[in-house]
Design an enzyme around this catalytic site. Structure first.
Site, PDB file in Angstrom:
ATOM      1  N   CYS A  76       0.828  -1.212   0.000  1.00 23.72           N
ATOM      2  CA  CYS A  76       0.000   0.000   0.000  1.00 23.72           C
ATOM      3  C   CYS A  76       0.859   1.259   0.000  1.00 23.72           C
ATOM      4  CB  CYS A  76      -0.879   0.020   1.252  1.00 23.72           C
ATOM      5  SG  CYS A  76      -1.880  -1.433   1.434  1.00 23.72           S
ATOM      6  N   TRP A  96      -2.915  -2.456  -1.649  1.00 22.65           N
ATOM      7  CA  TRP A  96      -2.478  -3.770  -2.148  1.00 22.65           C
ATOM      8  C   TRP A  96      -3.206  -4.765  -1.257  1.00 22.65           C
ATOM      9  CZ3 TRP A  96       0.640  -7.927  -0.324  1.00 22.65           C
ATOM     10  CH2 TRP A  96       1.086  -8.808  -1.310  1.00 22.65           C
ATOM     11  N   GLU A 106      17.985 -15.806 -11.176  1.00 19.79           N
ATOM     12  CA  GLU A 106      17.559 -14.402 -11.322  1.00 19.79           C
ATOM     13  C   GLU A 106      16.910 -14.175 -12.675  1.00 19.79           C
ATOM     14  OE1 GLU A 106      16.995 -12.038  -9.564  1.00 19.79           O
ATOM     15  OE2 GLU A 106      17.014 -10.268 -10.854  1.00 19.79           O
ATOM     16  N   LYS A 163       6.528  -3.519  -4.740  1.00 20.05           N
ATOM     17  CA  LYS A 163       7.948  -3.190  -4.776  1.00 20.05           C
ATOM     18  C   LYS A 163       8.611  -3.519  -3.441  1.00 20.05           C
ATOM     19  CE  LYS A 163      11.817  -1.723  -6.322  1.00 20.05           C
ATOM     20  NZ  LYS A 163      12.547  -2.610  -7.251  1.00 20.05           N
TER      21      LYS A 163
HETATM   22  C1  AGP Z   1      12.845  -8.497  -7.470  1.00 21.66           C
HETATM   23  O1  AGP Z   1      12.737  -8.371  -8.893  1.00 21.66           O
HETATM   24  C2  AGP Z   1      11.531  -8.733  -6.829  1.00 21.66           C
HETATM   25  N1  AGP Z   1      10.683  -7.617  -7.068  1.00 21.66           N
HETATM   26  C3  AGP Z   1      11.583  -9.192  -5.391  1.00 21.66           C
HETATM   27  O2  AGP Z   1      11.998 -10.525  -5.432  1.00 21.66           O
HETATM   28  C4  AGP Z   1      12.511  -8.451  -4.405  1.00 21.66           C
HETATM   29  O3  AGP Z   1      13.854  -8.698  -4.733  1.00 21.66           O
HETATM   30  C5  AGP Z   1      12.249  -9.000  -3.007  1.00 21.66           C
HETATM   31  O4  AGP Z   1      10.916  -8.721  -2.666  1.00 21.66           O
HETATM   32  C6  AGP Z   1      13.189  -8.425  -1.939  1.00 21.66           C
HETATM   33  O5  AGP Z   1      12.981  -7.050  -1.836  1.00 21.66           O
HETATM   34  P1  AGP Z   1      14.098  -6.170  -1.042  1.00 21.66           P
HETATM   35  O6  AGP Z   1      15.376  -6.309  -1.804  1.00 21.66           O
HETATM   36  O7  AGP Z   1      13.555  -4.772  -1.036  1.00 21.66           O
HETATM   37  O8  AGP Z   1      14.218  -6.753   0.349  1.00 21.66           O
END
Ligand code: AGP
Length: 616
Positions: free
Chosen positions: A2, A75, A486, A611
């Protein structure tokens, strides 16, 4: 996750709320709403779906004479993404409204208790329970009522509260979900889940910490301890990057912009930390003493998603250079296994946002067990950076696209530096090796800068051939295995194609059953110490008519004999195999981007994703 925006000041509030919510769209959401106070009435507008739906509803009230309000992008956690469940939520009489990010874990019992007292609920959300709980404690003082209500709450929250009874203040509070104040003495005070929403108005910010409550008014603000009510003197921080850096600046998507920003992000992350001649690394922000570093018996890495892939790469580097065992855990698993941590074990968390709930919980547990905690993070002032013993910042700048790209390669650069630094302190690498590592990483950004456009062109051709695939495999060995993971995650999360990454040597233990003429497989096969073994695995795939795409080292003519789809990666005289994980990530990122674009997917805000995952 959110997004919250709030404003109280001299300007008209509705445009500020909408602009702020736009800048938080990258956090991921499925409904949105605003509320503002006009002629002592709280006017709410909410809409399901993207922000454009809300904008259509509020376009005729943009100029409304109102100077205080709250906005929210939701969200969904409890309750479907409908208008009825969209925030803001009110109390029984809509005298009071709230926006919330987080999860109220005991909302069911609270809802039952409040229903018995006559409260009527109009949504399925845990947030609405909070509005009624505050109403239940409301006397003449909103701050007191919010404090009393939140003391009954278990779980995570970042909240903004507005009450008709005290129209000249907004009350905000946080526990485990980020919240930041924007200070603009001439125009008013702002509230947001993240800095980008504040930047058009101010760069002076105050980060709230857990169990802190803030009172915002048009020309002042204060922060108090939620439990004691005692005033807290908070430091006002100045954000160094500007609103423009959180814009697309001509790129079609934030993700593409951020892929192209990687050379600069690497330069910024390396800056001032490595001697260009000797390659020696200086990390003054790492407050561990040499004695503590020499006394380390183990390193444990904890992260999620793409950041976990960075941790997997670091394991190879650290064990090779530092000579101690390295464990890597997915944060949501780390917390639930028997952790044998103590002061001789260093816990290293990796997080772009610094707010990921599982990773945060992991470092809190590690600290309780006596382990020193260092975090590698991209967001200044985020929770993880304020709780760790030391922070090694990646200076990648704001990463808006949900799919992490420049933050990932910057994390790898930071981990590379950290591994070299540990090796220097523990004297486990000769100075000529330190120099070799240093020269290689210093030359890498220019290599990327020069070759990105050409790589994108070539990848586009491959994407056009495979964008309608239903499945995809990515394979790599050694240091390239985490990059296979990845590459698969990038493709999965933005194109919605089912993709899996495997250790190349693992294929024959089951996954090879998936190989046929309809299965595209991207193989990472640089000329490194596992090259011959990797080629054998590639031949096994070819023998079963797998559709091979090979990413290899410049000049390796053997690859062309195996498949037509070969992408040769550039190299510099100082390039070393240890840096392939950074270099070979680029084509994987570009492939995911080009395929997702061809499939018409929402590249920057993929469905269901956020995100920053601030819920467990
Ligand atoms: C990455 O492309 C993803 N959006 C997700 O896996 C992200 O890396 C994961 O949620 C960890 O987030 P952070 O690095 O902010 O802890």
């Amino acid at each position: 996750m959110c997004g919250i925006v709030g404003y109280i000041g001299s300007r008209k509030v509705v445009p500020i709320l909408l602009e702020g919510l736009k800048r938080l769209e990258y956090r991921g959401y499925d409904s949105a709403g605003v509320v503002y106070l006009q002629d002592s009435k709280l006017i709410k507008h909410r809409a399901q779906g993207k922000l454009g739906n809300l904008e259509k509803i509020v376009e005729e009230v943009l100029g409304v004479e109102s100077h205080v309000g709250l906005g929210h992008t939701r969200w969904a956690t409890h309750g479907a993404p409908t208008t009825a469940n969209a925030h803001p939520h009110g109390d029984c009489k809509d005298d009071l409204v709230i926006v919330h990010n987080g999860i109220i874990e005991n909302y069911q019992s609270l809802r039952t208790e409040l229903t018995k007292k006559g409260h009527i609920f109009r949504s399925e959300t845990d947030t609405e329970v909070l509005a009624h709980l505050i109403e239940e404690h409301l006397g003449k003082d909103l701050v007191k009522a919010v404090r009393k209500a939140l003391k009954k709450v278990k779980g995570s929250y970042a909240v903004g509260v507005l009450w008709r009874g005290q129209p000249d203040i907004i009350v905000a509070a946080r526990n485990h979900s980020p919240l930041v104040l924007g200070i603009n003495n001439s125009e008013g005070t702002l509230l947001a889940s993240d800095v980008p929403a504040l930047l058009p108005y101010t760069r002076e910010v105050v980060f709230l910490e857990d169990k802190e409550i803030a009172v915002l008014s048009a020309d002042s603000w204060e922060v108090r301890n939620l439990d004691s009510g005692r005033k807290i003197n908070k430091q006002v921080q100045t954000i160094t990057w500007n609103a423009g850096m959180a814009e697309k600046t001509g790129f079609k998507h934030f993700m593409l912009k951020e892929i192209y920003e990687q050379p600069q992000a690497l330069i910024n992350t390396l800056r001032g930390r490595i001697d260009p001649q000797s390659g020696r690394v200086e990390l003054p922000e790492i407050t561990l003493t040499d004695k503590e570093i020499k006394g380390l018996e183990r390193i444990t890495l904890v992260a999620c998603g793409t950041s976990w892939h960075a941790a997997l790469v670091a394991k190879y580097w650290f064990e090779e250079w530092v000579g101690i065992p390295v464990e890597v855990d997915i944060a949501s698993e780390f917390r639930y296994r028997k952790l044998l941590l103590n002061k001789k074990v260093l816990t290293l968390s990796i997080s772009q946002s610094g707010e990921t709930a599982d990773t945060l919980a992991g470092i809190r547990l590690a600290a309780q067990l006596g382990s020193k905690v260092v975090t590698i993070c991209n967001v200044v002032g985020s929770t993880m950076t304020r709780e760790a013993d030391a922070t090694l910042y990646t200076h990648a700048g704001p990463e808006i696209g949900v799919a992490s790209t420049k933050a990932f390669t910057s994390q790898l650069a930071a981990l590379f530096l950290f591994g070299s630094y540990l090796a220097q302190v523990r004297k486990t690498l000769p100075s000529n090796m330190i120099k070799k590592l240093g020269h290689a990483i210093i030359d890498l950004p220019d290599l990327l800068e020069e070759n990105l456009p050409e790589l994108q062109k070539k990848i586009k051709d491959v994407a056009e051939r495979f964008y309608d695939s239903r499945n995809f495999l990515f394979v790599g060995r050694g240091l390239n295995y985490p990059i296979a993971l990845e590459g698969a995650l990038k493709l999965k999360e933005i194109s919605y194609i089912h993709a899996e990454g495997y250790a190349a040597g693992e294929l024959k233990h089951g996954p090879i059953a998936l190989i046929d003429k309809d299965m595209p497989i991207l193989g990472l096969v640089p000329k490194d110490k596992v090259y011959e073994k990797s080629i054998s695995n590639i031949e096994e795939i070819k023998a079963r008519q797998g559709q091979l795409i090979l990413i290899g080292s410049k000049g390796d003519r053997q690859l062309k004999k195996i498949t037509d789809h070969v992408l040769y990666m550039p190299k510099t005289p100082t390039m070393i195999p240890e840096l392939n994980p950074i270099l070979f990530t680029i084509p994987a990122q570009l492939l995911a981007y080009e395929i997702a674009t061809l499939r018409g997917c929402d590249v920057d805000q993929p469905r269901n994703l956020a995100k920053s995952v601030t819920v467990e």
